[in-house]
Structures are given as structure tokens and as C-alpha cells.
Design an enzyme around this catalytic site. Structure first.
Site, PDB file in Angstrom:
ATOM      1  N   LYS A   1       1.086   3.896  -2.092  1.00  0.00           N
ATOM      2  CA  LYS A   1       0.309   5.175  -2.554  1.00  0.00           C
ATOM      3  C   LYS A   1       1.360   6.149  -2.933  1.00  0.00           C
ATOM      4  CE  LYS A   1      -2.706   4.978   1.544  1.00  0.00           C
ATOM      5  NZ  LYS A   1      -2.201   4.076   2.578  1.00  0.00           N
TER       6      LYS A   1
ATOM      7  N   ASP B   1       3.809  10.510  -7.754  1.00  0.00           N
ATOM      8  CA  ASP B   1       4.906  11.443  -8.241  1.00  0.00           C
ATOM      9  C   ASP B   1       4.992  11.497  -9.669  1.00  0.00           C
ATOM     10  OD1 ASP B   1       7.382  12.861  -8.143  1.00  0.00           O
ATOM     11  OD2 ASP B   1       7.610  12.052  -5.935  1.00  0.00           O
TER      12      ASP B   1
ATOM     13  N   SER C   1     -10.611   6.806   3.634  1.00  0.00           N
ATOM     14  CA  SER C   1     -11.440   6.583   4.717  1.00  0.00           C
ATOM     15  C   SER C   1     -11.594   7.720   5.908  1.00  0.00           C
ATOM     16  CB  SER C   1     -11.187   5.302   5.146  1.00  0.00           C
ATOM     17  OG  SER C   1      -9.834   4.990   5.701  1.00  0.00           O
TER      18      SER C   1
ATOM     19  N   ASP D   1       0.829  -1.113   0.125  1.00  0.00           N
ATOM     20  CA  ASP D   1      -0.038   0.137  -0.008  1.00  0.00           C
ATOM     21  C   ASP D   1       0.998   1.345  -0.196  1.00  0.00           C
ATOM     22  OD1 ASP D   1      -2.084   1.710  -0.033  1.00  0.00           O
ATOM     23  OD2 ASP D   1      -2.659   1.153   2.385  1.00  0.00           O
TER      24      ASP D   1
ATOM     25  N   GLY E   1      -7.574  -4.150   9.212  1.00  0.00           N
ATOM     26  CA  GLY E   1      -6.299  -4.089   9.988  1.00  0.00           C
ATOM     27  C   GLY E   1      -6.562  -4.529  11.519  1.00  0.00           C
TER      28      GLY E   1
HETATM   29  P1  5BU Z   1      -7.174  -0.441  10.232  1.00  0.00           P
HETATM   30  O1  5BU Z   1      -6.530  -0.914  11.267  1.00  0.00           O
HETATM   31  O2  5BU Z   1      -8.474  -1.510   9.865  1.00  0.00           O
HETATM   32  O3  5BU Z   1      -7.717   0.991  10.296  1.00  0.00           O
HETATM   33  O4  5BU Z   1      -6.352  -0.501   8.851  1.00  0.00           O
HETATM   34  C1  5BU Z   1      -6.833  -0.014   7.687  1.00  0.00           C
HETATM   35  C2  5BU Z   1      -5.476  -0.153   6.605  1.00  0.00           C
HETATM   36  O5  5BU Z   1      -5.769   0.360   5.450  1.00  0.00           O
HETATM   37  C3  5BU Z   1      -4.321   0.658   7.131  1.00  0.00           C
HETATM   38  O6  5BU Z   1      -3.088  -0.081   6.520  1.00  0.00           O
HETATM   39  C4  5BU Z   1      -4.428   1.958   6.232  1.00  0.00           C
HETATM   40  O7  5BU Z   1      -3.201   2.594   6.212  1.00  0.00           O
HETATM   41  C5  5BU Z   1      -5.023   1.524   5.104  1.00  0.00           C
HETATM   42  N1  5BU Z   1      -6.023   2.613   4.386  1.00  0.00           N
HETATM   43  C6  5BU Z   1      -6.980   3.159   5.068  1.00  0.00           C
HETATM   44  O8  5BU Z   1      -7.309   2.629   6.348  1.00  0.00           O
HETATM   45  N2  5BU Z   1      -7.594   4.174   4.566  1.00  0.00           N
HETATM   46  C7  5BU Z   1      -7.371   4.713   3.398  1.00  0.00           C
HETATM   47  O9  5BU Z   1      -8.184   5.383   2.833  1.00  0.00           O
HETATM   48  C8  5BU Z   1      -6.382   3.980   2.604  1.00  0.00           C
HETATM   49  C9  5BU Z   1      -5.645   3.085   3.271  1.00  0.00           C
HETATM   50 BR1  5BU Z   1      -6.063   4.639   0.849  1.00  0.00          BR
END
Ligand code: 5BU
Length: 470
Positions: A301, A304, A362, A299, A441
Site C-alpha cells: 500500500k 508517497d 473493506s 500488499d 486470510g
Molecule cells: P482476512 O484475514 O481475510 O481479513 O485478511 C484480509 C487481508 O487483506 C489482510 O491481509 C488485509 O491486510 C488485506 N486487506 C483487507 O482486508 N482489506 C482491504 O481493504 C485491503 C487489504 Br486494501
């Protein structure tokens, strides 16, 4: 039914007729916002009294009253006052300090909790509350609500052993509207039919014919290497769960990868937070991915110039393209900049199959809510379908089944981490917001029993997908 309550709500213009688009994207011919109740203590009392009448008339047994957060809390409080009953409070998010309790108030396991809700649509948020109460050992078989929108809630709850009784139903409201000559009986039938009909996304790009969103059909027709691989795994292993393994040591990642292997379609990493990255780790992780059939997802992201992204993906100590099958890319640099990534798909020494564009984050206050930003991101994906498999988004951002929609921000027990992350349920992410893959996560990695959570999210994810596409 309480005609007096309906009349009061009607006079306050709580029921609005027209063409409305609900949060889920579903069209509705009527809009009812019971939150307006809160500003009138008279109506609030009337609603609470009607709920108490139902409870008494039906001899519903209870030891505690629990309101579904947040809108039903004031009504639940009044109900407790009238019945002189003890109240429990369900938190939407576990406290990040102290006891981490999800239920506030003193209670004994084995006793009965009666749920109070304001409006029932699909019954999903009630079921989430019931699950939490049951996990704490409370007996939960009855719900009373002010309004049932008659959109399947009664049956969904019945399947889970929950009996729902409501003060008013959508039919009652429409009957009242007929009695005051606001609508005809014919219109009532049309509205009830429209509300009961399964939701089909509107504005399909193929001439208004609803798109086929079933994974089986999408897997058979996809021309994108990443999507074919992912959909084959989802269908074979019956899991649309991507685990976000946000650990800082390779030992922790390998440990969870081994546990998670059978339950996930992808393992998502943030390689730049790992302190002891090594080629030996990459080898072991790759072997685990192969034997358990999951995809490794970095991930990263990228955002550039094309040339810099090309170097970032293939060079440096991480050499991402040598082990990751998929990566995330921001759409901010524009279409031309992601073209250099194409050379890594199918190239010797590279394991990359494709990428996802970040259409929507998110996080609270994200700037990606802007509709033009999302439209531009979708256009960029459509122009680069060979390398772009789909999106990271909160709601399905395009009416195009050739893309896959991956969504982070999923947690069944909490709604925020206090640092900007916003979580919602699996049902909301997939059934209401129409995504395909859930990224989870901490709900798994920080749980005392991660395997039980892996199974829970895997099952919930596939159940939601089936409900969405039935
Ligand atoms: P969580 O522990 O369920 O909050 O983990 C969510 C994962 O998804 C975490 O690795 C974030 O870096 C990733 N993520 C996110 O939460 N929201 C976003 O909009 C994006 C990535 Br893009």
C-alpha cells in the site's frame, strides 16, 4: 397465497414501482422492503400465521425452527411461539471469545431444522445458513419464506436438496396490483421477465454493448503483463483464490505456501510484519511460487511521492521489487507519482509485473466509499494501464474488463473480526459485487484444517465466477 397479507402490505406502500438499482447493481422495476414489517406487529403476526399454515398444510417435519439472520428473526420467533417449537439462532459472526459457536441454542445432531426467511431472491443466504446447519449435523431440507421474488431462488435451493415454500410470490403481488388497477397484465409479464433475466452490468462504456467478462477472452486480449500472468494461472489451475498469509515468521509462511501452492493463484504478504525476513526465505518462497505456479503479492500500500515510492519498492532490507510480482498502491498521491514504478516492469533484477490501485477498502467506516474518490482512482488506472493491472475493491469499480478486480473481506463463516474488518460471502463478492479474485486470510490461516478451507474457497470462487459469467 395470503391476499389479506398482500393487501395490508400494499396499503402500507411496501411495494414500490419505478426504476430501482439493487445492492448488486442490478436494475429492478419493483422494490419491496419487507423490513417495514417489523414496525407493525399486526402484519408480523399475520406473516407468521401464514408461515405456520404452510408448515401444517404441507406436513413439514421439524425439530427446530431457525431464522435466517437478521431480518427473519422476529418472524421466526413468532412462528416458534405459535407452533410452540424450539428455536435455534444462527450467528452471522462466530464469537471471538469462548465457544466460537455459530449456532446458539441446544440441539442434537440428526434432528430436523426448518428454516424461516422473509424474502428470497437468489437463495444464496439461505444456502449459507443451510451449509452451517448441516455442518453441525442437522438435517435441513425445508425452507418457508414470506416472499419469493421469483429470481431463481427455488431452483438454486432445489439443486442443494432444499425445498422452498412461500406465502406470497412476486406474481401474487403483481396479480393483486392488477386487481386494484395499479398495473396492466402486460406490465406484469414485463416485470416478471425482467426479474428472471440474467443480470448484465448496465452502462457499458462500449456504446451500450455488454462487455465480455469471461476470463478466457480477457486473457487473450490483455496488454498488461500482470493480468496476463494471473489470468493464465486462474484458467490453468482453476483457482481465483489469493491467500493472505499474514504470519509474522518465515517458517509459518513457507509452511502455508507449501500447503496452499496447488490451490491459489497468488500468495499475498505483508513483508513488514515478518520478524525474521532473510534472503534464504525469499529464495525458498520464490522456488515454491515457481514450482506451484502462483504469484507473490506484497500488499505494501504505497502512498508517497513518486521518488520515495521508487526507493521504497527497490531499496532497504526488503528490496520488494526483487521478489514481488505485484504490489498495492494507494491512489491518493495521484497519477504522476506512480509513473516511476513503470521502470521496474521487465527490468533486470526486478520481478515486478504490475500493481493494483486501492479503490475501496473493506473496513467499516472507510473513507474510500466516496464516489469521486473511486472515479479518480479509476481514471488514474486508465491513464497508466501498462503498470496498473486493476483494483482492490469491494464492488467492481469500473465497467472495464481490461482490469482485474481483487477483493478482500471474504469469509464464509463470519462477518466481522471486531476490529473493523468486514467479511461477506464468496457469492456476494463475485456474483453480486462482480469481482474476479477473492483474497482470503484468517478464514484459512486460522482454521484447524487449512487445506480443507483452501479447497472450499477455491471451489466456491470458481463456481461463483462461472455463475457470474454464464
Ligand atoms: P482476512 O484475514 O481475510 O481479513 O485478511 C484480509 C487481508 O487483506 C489482510 O491481509 C488485509 O491486510 C488485506 N486487506 C483487507 O482486508 N482489506 C482491504 O481493504 C485491503 C487489504 Br486494501
Amino acid at each position: 397465497m395470503s391476499v389479506e397479507l398482500i393487501a395490508q402490505l400494499y396499503d402500507r406502500e411496501v411495494f414500490k414501482l419505478g426504476e430501482f438499482v439493487l445492492k448488486s447493481g442490478q436494475k429492478s422495476p419493483i422494490y419491496i422492503d419487507l423490513r417495514e414489517l417489523i414496525t407493525s406487529i399486526k402484519i408480523l403476526r399475520m406473516a407468521a400465521q401464514s408461515l405456520c399454515d404452510i408448515i401444517k398444510k404441507n406436513n413439514i417435519e421439524y425439530d427446530y425452527i431457525v431464522g435466517v439472520p437478521y431480518a427473519a428473526l422476529p418472524i421466526a420467533t413468532l412462528v416458534c411461539d405459535i407452533l410452540d417449537a424450539p428455536m435455534l439462532l444462527r450467528r452471522k459472526e462466530a464469537k471471538s471469545y469462548g465457544t466460537k459457536k455459530l449456532i446458539e441454542g441446544k440441539f442434537e445432531a440428526g434432528k430436523r431444522a426448518l428454516i424461516v426467511e422473509d424474502v428470497v431472491t437468489s437463495g444464496q443466504s439461505i444456502y449459507e445458513t443451510v451449509e452451517i446447519l448441516r455442518k453441525e449435523g442437522l438435517v435441513c431440507t425445508d425452507v418457508v419464506s414470506v416472499l419469493d421474488r421469483q429470481q431463481g431462488g427455488v431452483n438454486v435451493l432445489k439443486k442443494h436438496g432444499i425445498n422452498l415454500m412461500s406465502v406470497i410470490t412476486m406474481s401474487d403481488i403483481l396479480d393483486y396490483m392488477i386487481s386494484v388497477d395499479k398495473i396492466t397484465a402486460q406490465r406484469k409479464t414485463e416485470i416478471i421477465d425482467q426479474l428472471a433475466a440474467p443480470f448484465i452490468p448496465v452502462g457499458a462504456e462500449n456504446g451500450g454493448v455488454p462487455a465480455d467478462w469471461k476470463l478466457q477472452s480477457r486473457c487473450e486480449t490483455t496488454e498488461n503483463a500482470l493480468n496476463r500472468r494471473i489470468m493464465e494461472i486462474i484458467l490453468k489451475k482453476e483457482t481465483n483464490l489469493c491467500l493472505a498469509a499474514d504470519y509474522t515468521s518465515t517458517e509459518q509462511i513457507l509452511k502455508i505456501a507449501e500447503l496452499a501452492g496447488p490451490h491459489i493463484c497468488a500468495l499475498k504478504l505483508h513483508a513488514d510484519i515478518v520478524k525474521d525476513w532473510s534472503s534464504g526465505f525469499v529464495k525458498t518462497l520464490t522456488a515454491l511460487a515457481e514450482s506451484n505456479d502462483f504469484v507473490i503479492f506484497e500488499d505494501r500500500k504505497f502512498a508517497d511521492t513518486g521518488k520515495t515510492m521508487e526507493l521504497q519498492i527497490s531499496q532497504g532490507t526488503l528490496a520488494i521489487s526483487s521478489w514481488a510480482q505485484m504490489v498495492t498502491v494507494h491512489s491518493t498521491p495521484g497519477s504522476a507519482s506512480i509513473k516511476p514504478l513503470k521502470q521496474f516492469v521487465g527490468k533486470d533484477g526486478s520481478r515486478l509485473l504490475g500493481c493494483l490501485l486501492i479503490a475501496e477498502l473493506s473496513t467499516e467506516g472507510t473513507l474510500t466509499k466516496d464516489e469521486n474518490y473511486k472515479k479518480g482512482t479509476v481514471k488514474m488506472a486508465q491513464d497508466n494501464k501498462d503498470v496498473v493491472g486493476g483494483f482492490i475493491c469491494q464492488k467492481r469499480v469500473a465497467n472495464d474488463p481490461s482490469f482485474l478486480y481483487w477483493t478482500p473481506g471474504v469469509n464464509l463463516d463470519a462477518s466481522t473480526d471486531g476490529s473493523g474488518q468486514q467479511w461477506r460471502s464468496v457469492h456476494q463478492a463475485i456474483v453480486e459485487e462482480k469481482n474476479d479474485v477473492i483474497i482470503v486470510g484468517r478464514a484459512i490461516t486460522e482454521h484447524a484444517d487449512p487445506v480443507s478451507q483452501l479447497k472450499r474457497y477455491k471451489e466456491a470462487g470458481m463456481e461463483a465466477l462461472a455463475a457470474r459469467d454464464h
